[in-house]
Scaffold this motif. Structure first.
Motif, PDB file in Angstrom:
ATOM      1  N   UNK A  48      -1.437  20.907  -1.466  1.00 28.03           N
ATOM      2  CA  UNK A  48      -1.672  20.132  -0.243  1.00 28.03           C
ATOM      3  C   UNK A  48      -3.095  20.341   0.248  1.00 28.03           C
ATOM      4  N   UNK A 101      -5.772  21.282  -1.451  1.00 22.61           N
ATOM      5  CA  UNK A 101      -6.789  20.634  -2.283  1.00 22.61           C
ATOM      6  C   UNK A 101      -6.791  19.128  -2.078  1.00 22.61           C
ATOM      7  N   UNK A 102      -5.584  18.580  -1.899  1.00 20.90           N
ATOM      8  CA  UNK A 102      -5.513  17.136  -1.676  1.00 20.90           C
ATOM      9  C   UNK A 102      -6.209  16.765  -0.365  1.00 20.90           C
ATOM     10  N   UNK A 103      -5.995  17.601   0.669  1.00 20.77           N
ATOM     11  CA  UNK A 103      -6.661  17.348   1.947  1.00 20.77           C
ATOM     12  C   UNK A 103      -8.169  17.372   1.768  1.00 20.77           C
ATOM     13  N   UNK A 104      -8.663  18.356   0.989  1.00 16.19           N
ATOM     14  CA  UNK A 104     -10.102  18.457   0.787  1.00 16.19           C
ATOM     15  C   UNK A 104     -10.631  17.223   0.070  1.00 16.19           C
ATOM     16  N   UNK A 139      -3.753  13.717   7.432  1.00 15.58           N
ATOM     17  CA  UNK A 139      -3.646  14.399   6.145  1.00 15.58           C
ATOM     18  C   UNK A 139      -4.503  15.659   6.107  1.00 15.58           C
ATOM     19  N   UNK A 186      -3.127  18.385   8.338  1.00 13.73           N
ATOM     20  CA  UNK A 186      -1.908  18.991   7.808  1.00 13.73           C
ATOM     21  C   UNK A 186      -2.207  19.902   6.619  1.00 13.73           C
ATOM     22  N   UNK A 187      -3.095  19.459   5.731  1.00  5.95           N
ATOM     23  CA  UNK A 187      -3.299  20.185   4.492  1.00  5.95           C
ATOM     24  C   UNK A 187      -4.220  21.388   4.609  1.00  5.95           C
ATOM     25  N   UNK A 220       0.695  17.443  11.986  1.00  9.80           N
ATOM     26  CA  UNK A 220       0.431  15.994  12.036  1.00  9.80           C
ATOM     27  C   UNK A 220       0.537  15.484  13.466  1.00  9.80           C
ATOM     28  N   UNK A 269      -8.952  19.866  -8.356  1.00  9.43           N
ATOM     29  CA  UNK A 269      -7.794  18.976  -8.323  1.00  9.43           C
ATOM     30  C   UNK A 269      -7.373  18.621  -9.738  1.00  9.43           C
ATOM     31  N   UNK A 293       1.180  13.902   0.937  1.00 11.65           N
ATOM     32  CA  UNK A 293       1.289  13.973   2.388  1.00 11.65           C
ATOM     33  C   UNK A 293       1.539  12.633   3.036  1.00 11.65           C
TER      34      UNK A 293
END
Lengths: 544, 99
Positions: A204, A206-209, A293, A296-297, A360, B82, B97
């Motif tokens: 999560x 890494x996805x946010x970054x 996002x 949250x991440x 969120x 990633x 998310x």
């Protein structure tokens, strides 16, 4: 022939060194200098010594930079001695010093939450913090296990924090478009990295970054193209110079300038692109998509820091841009900002009602708050500036405190951010739930909290500045927002705790101090705000 | 040649870059499109610098290059982490998310 000699002669002349006002630049220089020293610590200190050294260094740097800001304010740099420094690149005036002070204090409080190491259970006998053992290791892979076993911690977060703070200190002070762009990148790039460094839920994080980085870089490309167009219009990137060209009071019109100033498309497109870049950082609708996002991440201490300090810095830059560079365009930007403010307040408040995750929920609430603050910006009066300054100060401490509370409520998987898990928290841990309730009431703008004073100041300024309809929308949005804040309070206090629900970790004095400061500022600014309102109104004059 | 033509080229490149960001799926290609937008801005800055006869625009272009290089460092680091954890650099796969 003659030109060659001339060039040779010129080369032999000494280059005049620019005057640098080190005193006025001290807050920025201290923070950036400490960040560089922090990197040297990473290179030369043994791993075991780094945590203590880095936290002490960062704490000292932020505290002494704040002392420098107070010193400058006492010496009159906020009022009579206000002026341009570093060859006109930065403006040290009331709004700059006020916002720099707020940013530094908020960062200091965030630093406490960064340094917290008692929330997670010990890994292999060692205390661990909220950050990944090794950011580069694949989540769940062998190298990560080895790093955890060896007790690695990412102490690089402290220099990254300081670099981000350094950029944020420059951002509201920037007095030309180049400094604005460079400061934006200096504080954004460390934040992208910080977002990727969570210890738990690393995918999560890494996805946010990734999302933050791609959208952030996209928006800064818009900002840069806007800078190019404004430079093309005015032939200069200095704020005062552009303002003169916009107002048509400049001296020395060249042929090229006469051609470009006749072209309003350059000015309007450039201004719009520049505003889009800044509104992205502020998190206003329609540039808000990244906010939920990323909030949250990202690791929760980073979320708290980013939510508070970025907003302060970006609104500072937005204020200076609209009030110093584009006052001649007020009739053009006001309708646009009206739309953005209404959309932010409405969308933030309405979408937040449907959220089931605490982080969120706070993200959508921050979007709504961006709308409330924009209402003060739109006022286009001195009262508007000071109300926005006050609101930013009040809001940032509430935010940092609220996210610090979120780090405490944990279950086996780390932080328990799903709202259903917060049911009955008030019966098991009355103190933590009560503190969180105070922050939620402040977000909602209930009297006797800083949120009420801030909202009142902003809406009053907006109404007096001729934006009465906006105030009506703002009050309705506040009512909708109050619904979901109160809903969380009801959930915490009036529903039965679930079996196997989260437990509240006992923090070290660091997080306790951070939360205590948050509560204290929230209540003091709510009960006795007069001194701080006066401070903000004295600080509300931009130097040109 | 009229320098205004370079401005049209810059605007065109910027638009191509922006559409690339919105349409492409691979994070690396999205990132390259962003770099194209930055370079379009550089071209516009240098052209305006020529038109106005002062050096501000060219100096900003140098700063932009440095900033773009720093952005590459951070951006590629994030994209590579990633890719290593998911074996995919598609921005569509990054959907943990959603609401």
């Amino acid at each position: 022939m003659s030109t060659t000699t001339e060039i040779v002669l010129r080369a032999q002349e000494t280059i005049p060194a620019p005057d640098i006002e080190y005193g006025q630049l001290a807050p920025v220089l201290i923070v950036i200098g400490a960040a560089v020293v922090g990197i040297l610590f990473e290179a030369f200190l043994p791993r075991r010594a780094r945590y203590v050294a880095q936290t002490l260094l960062s704490g000292l740097a932020l505290a002494s930079a704040f002392a420098a800001v107070v010193g400058l304010a006492v010496a009159g740099n906020a009022s009579t001695e206000a002026g341009l420094v570093a060859m006109g690149a930065l403006a040290v005036d009331g709004p700059t010093l006020f916002l720099q002070g707020v940013i530094l204090l908020v960062s200091l409080v965030s630093l406490f939450t960064f340094a917290e190491r008692r929330l997670d259970p010990r890994a292999h006998g060692r205390h661990v913090d909220s950050f990944a053992a090794e950011g580069a290791a694949v989540p769940g892979g062998e190298s990560e296990k080895a790093a955890v076993k060896a007790g690695f911690t990412t102490t690089e977060v402290y220099p990254l924090l300081l670099f981000a703070v350094g950029g944020m200190l420059v951002f509201p002070a920037a007095n030309d478009l180049l400094t604005l762009f460079v400061a934006l990148e200096v504080f954004s790039l460390p934040l992208y990295v910080l977002c990727a460094l969570a210890r738990r839920k690393r995918l999560l994080s890494q996805e946010a970054a990734l999302k933050y980085f791609l959208l952030g870089a996209f928006s800064s490309a818009f900002l840069l193209f806007g800078i190019a167009l404004l430079y093309g219009y005015a032939g200069t990137v200095k704020y005062a110079g552009i303002a003169e060209v916009v107002a048509d009071t400049n001296s020395g019109v060249t042929e090229a300038l006469a051609a470009t100033t006749g072209n309003d498309a350059l000015l309007l497109t450039g201004g719009a692109l520049l505003l889009a870049g800044l509104l992205f950082k502020v998190g206003a609708v329609p540039f808000h998509m990244w906010t939920p996002d990323v909030y949250q991440g990202a690791p929760t201490p980073v979320t708290g820091f980013m939510a508070a300090a970025t907003k302060v810095a970006a609104f500072g830059a937005l204020l200076r841009l609209l009030y110093v560079v584009l006052p001649g365009l007020t009739w053009d930007w006001r309708p646009v900002m009206w739309g953005v403010a209404i959309a932010s307040m409405a969308a933030g408040a309405v979408i937040a009602v449907t959220q089931t995750d605490v982080k969120r929920l706070l993200a959508y609430s921050s979007i709504a708050h961006a709308g409330f603050i924009l209402a003060g910006v739109i006022a286009a009066t001195p009262a508007g500036i000071s109300s926005v300054l006050f609101y930013l100060g009040a809001y940032s401490f509430v935010t940092v405190g609220a996210f610090a509370v979120v780090t405490l409520v944990r279950d086996a998987g780390g932080e328990a951010t799903h709202l259903s898990k917060w049911a009955g928290l008030g019966r098991r841990s009355p103190l933590v739930a009560a503190v969180f309730a105070v922050f939620l009431l402040a977000f909602a703008g209930i009297p006797l909290t800083s949120g009420f004073t801030g909202k009142f100041a902003v809406f009053k300024a907006a109404a007096e500045g001729g934006a009465g309809a906006l105030v009506v929308v703002g009050v309705v949005a506040s009512a909708v927002a109050a619904f979901f804040y109160i809903r969380v309070i009801v959930l915490m206090f009036f529903s039965d705790p679930r079996p196997g629900g989260p437990s509240v970790a006992v923090p070290s004095p660091l997080t306790s101090t951070a939360i205590a400061i948050g509560v204290l500022v929230t209540l003091v600014l709510g009960v006795a705000p007069q001194y701080f309102l006066d401070l903000a109104s004295q600080a509300g004059v931009f130097v040109r | 040649m009229n320098p205004v033509n370079y401005l049209f080229l810059a605007a065109l490149l910027f638009t191509i870059g922006a559409s690339g960001v919105l349409l492409r799926r691979n994070a690396i290609v999205v990132f390259m499109s962003i770099e194209l937008m930055l370079n379009a801005a550089n071209l516009a800055l240098v052209t305006f610098s020529r038109m106005h006869g002062n050096l501000d625009g060219q100096i900003i272009a140098f700063f932009t290059m440095v900033v773009a290089a720093a952005e590459v460092v951070v951006g590629l680091a994030i994209i590579v982490t990633i890719f290593r954890s998911r074996h995919s650099a598609s921005v569509d796969d990054a959907g943990l998310m959603k609401l």
